[in-house]
Write a protein that holds these residues in place. Structure first.
Motif, PDB file in Angstrom:
ATOM      1  N   HIS A  40       0.850  -1.190   0.000  1.00 22.12           N
ATOM      2  CA  HIS A  40       0.000   0.000   0.000  1.00 22.12           C
ATOM      3  C   HIS A  40       0.886   1.240   0.000  1.00 22.12           C
ATOM      4  N   SER A  41       0.286   2.403  -0.290  1.00 24.92           N
ATOM      5  CA  SER A  41       1.079   3.619  -0.475  1.00 24.92           C
ATOM      6  C   SER A  41       0.745   4.721   0.519  1.00 24.92           C
ATOM      7  N   VAL A  42      -0.309   4.565   1.326  1.00 28.85           N
ATOM      8  CA  VAL A  42      -0.671   5.591   2.305  1.00 28.85           C
ATOM      9  C   VAL A  42      -0.801   4.955   3.685  1.00 28.85           C
ATOM     10  N   PRO A  43      -0.446   5.697   4.750  1.00 33.60           N
ATOM     11  CA  PRO A  43      -0.605   5.157   6.105  1.00 33.60           C
ATOM     12  C   PRO A  43      -2.069   4.779   6.362  1.00 33.60           C
ATOM     13  N   THR A  44      -2.273   3.592   6.933  1.00 36.51           N
ATOM     14  CA  THR A  44      -3.625   3.076   7.137  1.00 36.51           C
ATOM     15  C   THR A  44      -3.731   2.466   8.528  1.00 36.51           C
ATOM     16  N   PRO A  45      -4.841   2.729   9.241  1.00 38.26           N
ATOM     17  CA  PRO A  45      -5.026   2.109  10.561  1.00 38.26           C
ATOM     18  C   PRO A  45      -4.989   0.583  10.454  1.00 38.26           C
ATOM     19  N   ARG A  46      -4.509  -0.061  11.514  1.00 37.53           N
ATOM     20  CA  ARG A  46      -4.434  -1.521  11.506  1.00 37.53           C
ATOM     21  C   ARG A  46      -5.131  -2.083  12.751  1.00 37.53           C
ATOM     22  N   GLY A  47      -5.355  -3.402  12.717  1.00 41.04           N
ATOM     23  CA  GLY A  47      -5.936  -4.071  13.879  1.00 41.04           C
ATOM     24  C   GLY A  47      -7.438  -4.249  13.831  1.00 41.04           C
ATOM     25  N   GLY A  48      -8.055  -3.961  12.678  1.00 35.38           N
ATOM     26  CA  GLY A  48      -9.508  -4.064  12.580  1.00 35.38           C
ATOM     27  C   GLY A  48     -10.046  -5.475  12.686  1.00 35.38           C
ATOM     28  N   GLY A  49      -9.188  -6.472  12.451  1.00 37.76           N
ATOM     29  CA  GLY A  49      -9.640  -7.860  12.532  1.00 37.76           C
ATOM     30  C   GLY A  49     -10.093  -8.277  13.909  1.00 37.76           C
ATOM     31  N   VAL A  50      -9.726  -7.486  14.933  1.00 35.45           N
ATOM     32  CA  VAL A  50     -10.179  -7.789  16.300  1.00 35.45           C
ATOM     33  C   VAL A  50     -11.699  -7.770  16.365  1.00 35.45           C
ATOM     34  N   ALA A  51     -12.339  -6.943  15.534  1.00 34.47           N
ATOM     35  CA  ALA A  51     -13.804  -6.882  15.513  1.00 34.47           C
ATOM     36  C   ALA A  51     -14.403  -8.226  15.065  1.00 34.47           C
ATOM     37  N   ILE A  52     -13.741  -8.889  14.135  1.00 37.52           N
ATOM     38  CA  ILE A  52     -14.198 -10.220  13.702  1.00 37.52           C
ATOM     39  C   ILE A  52     -14.097 -11.200  14.852  1.00 37.52           C
ATOM     40  N   VAL A  53     -12.967 -11.145  15.555  1.00 39.35           N
ATOM     41  CA  VAL A  53     -12.729 -12.045  16.686  1.00 39.35           C
ATOM     42  C   VAL A  53     -13.806 -11.862  17.748  1.00 39.35           C
ATOM     43  N   VAL A  54     -14.069 -10.612  18.119  1.00 43.73           N
ATOM     44  CA  VAL A  54     -15.046 -10.319  19.170  1.00 43.73           C
ATOM     45  C   VAL A  54     -16.439 -10.789  18.759  1.00 43.73           C
ATOM     46  N   ALA A  55     -16.855 -10.467  17.537  1.00 41.55           N
ATOM     47  CA  ALA A  55     -18.187 -10.840  17.081  1.00 41.55           C
ATOM     48  C   ALA A  55     -18.367 -12.358  17.081  1.00 41.55           C
ATOM     49  N   PHE A  56     -17.385 -13.072  16.571  1.00 43.66           N
ATOM     50  CA  PHE A  56     -17.496 -14.526  16.454  1.00 43.66           C
ATOM     51  C   PHE A  56     -17.463 -15.203  17.817  1.00 43.66           C
ATOM     52  N   ILE A  57     -16.495 -14.837  18.651  1.00 46.29           N
ATOM     53  CA  ILE A  57     -16.359 -15.478  19.957  1.00 46.29           C
ATOM     54  C   ILE A  57     -17.533 -15.134  20.871  1.00 46.29           C
ATOM     55  N   LEU A  58     -18.026 -13.908  20.776  1.00 44.81           N
ATOM     56  CA  LEU A  58     -19.151 -13.489  21.609  1.00 44.81           C
ATOM     57  C   LEU A  58     -20.435 -14.244  21.273  1.00 44.81           C
TER      58      LEU A  58
END
Length: 337
Positions: A40-58
């Motif tokens: 990628h060429s621009v700074p981008t926030p990371r760590g969004g996959g935690v939302a998948i983890v929370v939704a699935f495990i919950l």
């Protein structure tokens, strides 16, 4: 609670969670800054996959409470998925030595296999073969490779999310056709959770998945594929076919880099999909290309194997041959050209 409302809740929790994580990452400067090994060429926030983890495990325990999930699969998914996500989250926010990450990955794999009572007997050219303890060892290596290859393949916008949604939905269809629901609803829940994240990760991505999310997806998909074999011996071959693009690209890249005596644990961008993204100057083109291969090539073969028109191993070989040629065409594992 109706199961369809539960699935919708998975999407909403993931969607909202990703939005929150994006704002948090921006506020805390948790950004993926481009470097010479980035796609990628621009700074981008990371760590969004935690939302998948929370939704699935919950929501997974609710799926069990509604009678759509076996208790052993519940424990296997919760324990292994949570451990891999925690290790990935810690690595996203600092650095964990490779040997400790690998140890955590194998502990997660062993935990899952304990609740699955090992590897199910496999159908090999019409014969049912029980591999015993050797099968358990093989299955643990498979799970560790699955979670790592998913991490390796999460390198351009949308590709890991689109792959997960496709594999889950396609496996649900094949499971439905053969009359097996052992993994159907868990896979469906995962697809809804990933879809909520995909809204923000679709090219051009507004947030990246991170190791916590990609490793989690890899271990969960691996566990579901192995568990499916306990209900129908052919289903594991169907899963391997559906996962083909990621399996072939990651495995060939690793083997070719090993043959070149490169340090395979170092970050790189020599996967076939990364070369393709640079060639076409578009993440979207490659992500849609992977989706097309999945839908029009791998999915029909998986259906044929599920319906026993093809032997499972024959189906895997048939599915993988063109993928191997595509990986070679796009220089998988080679230095930048």
């Amino acid at each position: 609670m109706n199961v369809w409302w539960l699935l919708l809740a998975g999407f909403v929790i993931s969607w909202c969670g990703t939005l929150f994580l994006r704002r948090y990452a921006v506020a805390q400067s948790l950004m993926d800054v481009p470097n010479e090994r980035s796609s990628h060429s621009v700074p981008t926030p990371r760590g969004g996959g935690v939302a998948i983890v929370v939704a699935f495990i919950l929501l997974l325990p609710f799926l069990y409470g509604l009678g759509f999930l076996d208790l052993n699969l519940l424990y296997g998914l919760l324990g292994s998925g949570a451990l891999v996500a925690i290790v990935g989250f810690a690595d996203d926010h600092g650095h964990i030595a490779a040997r400790w990450r690998l140890l955590g990955h194998f502990v997660a794999a062993v935990w899952a296999l304990y609740w699955m009572t090992g590897l199910a007997p496999l159908s090999v050219f019409g014969a049912s073969i029980d591999f015993g303890w050797s099968g358990t060892v093989l299955a643990s290596v498979y799970l560790v490779w699955m979670l790592n290859l998913y991490n390796f393949m999460d390198g351009i916008d949308g590709i890991a999310s689109v792959q997960a949604v496709f594999v889950c939905l396609a496996s649900c269809f094949v499971s439905w056709m053969v009359g097996s629901d052992a993994t159907l609803w868990a896979a469906l829940l995962l697809s809804f959770a990933v879809a909520g994240f995909l809204f923000w990760n679709f090219p051009p991505a507004k947030i990246f998945m991170g190791d916590a999310g990609s490793g989690f997806l890899g271990i969960v998909l691996g566990v579901l594929s192995l568990y499916s074999a306990w209900s129908s011996a052919n289903l594991i071959w169907c899963w391997l076919i559906l996962l083909g693009v990621f399996v072939v690209d990651a495995t060939m890249t690793l083997l070719i880099r090993l043959s070149r005596k490169e340090k395979v644990y170092q970050a790189h961008r020599s996967h076939a999909y990364q070369f393709a993204a640079r060639k076409y100057a578009s993440h979207k083109v490659v992500t849609f290309g992977v989706a097309a291969v999945n839908l029009f090539w791998l999915f029909p073969i998986a259906i044929m194997v599920g319906l026993e028109f093809f032997d499972g191993i024959f189906g895997v070989v048939l599915a993988y041959i063109p993928l191997v040629f595509l990986a070679i065409k796009f220089n998988a594992g080679k230095g930048e050209v």
